[in-house]
Design an enzyme around this catalytic site. Structure first.
Site, short mmCIF file in Angstrom:
data_model
loop_
_atom_site.label_atom_id
_atom_site.label_comp_id
_atom_site.label_asym_id
_atom_site.label_seq_id
_atom_site.Cartn_x
_atom_site.Cartn_y
_atom_site.Cartn_z
N ASP A 131 3.07 -5.71 12.33
CA ASP A 131 3.79 -6.29 11.18
C ASP A 131 5.25 -6.56 11.53
O ASP A 131 5.82 -7.58 11.14
CB ASP A 131 3.71 -5.32 9.98
CG ASP A 131 2.27 -5.03 9.59
OD1 ASP A 131 1.42 -5.93 9.75
OD2 ASP A 131 1.99 -3.91 9.14
N ASN A 148 0.81 -1.22 0.00
CA ASN A 148 0.00 0.00 0.00
C ASN A 148 0.84 1.27 0.00
O ASN A 148 1.97 1.27 0.50
CB ASN A 148 -0.87 0.08 1.27
CG ASN A 148 -2.03 -0.89 1.27
OD1 ASN A 148 -2.43 -1.39 0.21
ND2 ASN A 148 -2.57 -1.15 2.44
N GLY A 155 1.25 -6.68 4.23
CA GLY A 155 2.12 -7.67 3.59
C GLY A 155 3.52 -7.13 3.38
O GLY A 155 4.51 -7.75 3.80
#
Ligand code: RIB
Length: 288
Positions: free
Chosen positions: A243, A10, A40
């Site tokens: 993350d 993103n 991700g």
């Protein structure tokens, strides 16, 4: 052993605000910045900065080619990151004075995976490799099934949580990495100990890593339960902390470290992340 991460990429539009915007309110931001993000991509960058061998499988539009290049510079294998017609996924992120965030995402290119892409990547995989997934891309259920049919391990971070998640073949997941919100949605329980117990009953073959923010983390597999406390730090921006945790946990896991060591490394790295602004840019490098 490599980690194959099927994950979102993103462009993050980050606004610092005095408080999160309320219904009907128009709010001026104190500052604005564009960062690279996507759960991700952040997890792949955390893996790479923790010295793991990582292959990212993703999609960007023309406006996101810089993100692919950035990931390449981090040492990530991006040969399975394709440029598609759709615009790159993006996030609108408000960060308040306490460093907390509120995020809206738009999937864009992240929602253009095809079955043939999945097959192509898995053909290159070895059975000891691990597949990592979050919930910001399409076809998560297919990826889980195809991965397991090849005998690989699946690590799933069901973020952001959606109604569709419960229909995924979750019994095939080897390791769940969840926070309290995701744990509650999956198990129906609110208290950490109850979430852990319920997850154990629902998915007896899986390990569960339950992150609790300032309260630390709990790992459970069958009767084995390990808790590690959080470190006390002054948070500036918590975006990407989860993350970072996942990347560091998995990097240590892929090196065969004990679960305690994996959790400690992950807690340390995510504590550093919250003291810096941005998502991917705030992920620390492994200090050896
Ligand atoms: O986990 C943080 C990430 O969530 C941000 O980088 C944003 O892109 C959203 O995907």
């Amino acid at each position: 052993m490599k980690i194959i991460n099927f994950g979102s990429i993103n462009i993050d539009h980050v606004y610092s605000v005095d408080h999160f915007v309320r219904p009907g309110e128009t709010l001026s931001s104190n500052s604005y910045a564009v960062f690279s993000g996507g759960k991700g991509a952040n997890q792949s960058i955390a893996l790479a900065r923790a010295n793991a061998d990582v292959v990212h499988v993703g999609k960007v539009g023309k406006d996101g080619i810089w993100l692919k290049e950035k990931m390449e510079k981090e040492g990530i294998d991006t040969s399975f990151v394709n440029t598609v017609k759709a615009p790159t996924g993006h996030a609108v992120i408000q960060v308040n004075k306490e460093g907390e965030n509120a995020i809206i995402i738009h999937g864009g290119a992240n929602l253009t995976y095809k079955s043939s892409d999945i097959e192509k990547v898995l053909k290159t995989a070895k059975t000891e490799d691990i597949v990592l997934l979050q919930n910001e891309i399409n076809d998560v259920d297919k990826i889980i099934k195809q991965t397991k049919s090849k005998g690989l391990k699946v690590v799933f971070n069901p973020a952001p949580m959606s109604d569709a998640v419960k229909d995924y073949p979750l019994e095939l997941v080897d390791i769940f990495i969840i926070n309290e919100t995701e744990g509650e949605a999956l198990s129906g329980e609110k208290k950490p100990e109850k979430i852990i117990k319920a997850m154990g009953k629902l998915y007896p073959k899986s390990s569960v890593v339950l992150t609790l923010g300032k309260k630390g983390v709990i790992y459970a597999k069958g009767k084995k339960v390990i808790s590690v406390d959080a470190l006390k730090v002054k948070a500036v921006d918590t975006t990407g902390a989860g993350d970072t945790f996942i990347g560091y946990f998995l990097a240590e896991f892929s090196r065969g470290m004990t679960i305690e060591k994996c959790l400690e490394a992950a807690i340390k790295a995510s504590s550093i992340c919250v003291t810096r602004k941005g998502a991917a840019d705030s992920i620390p490098r492994l200090l050896v």
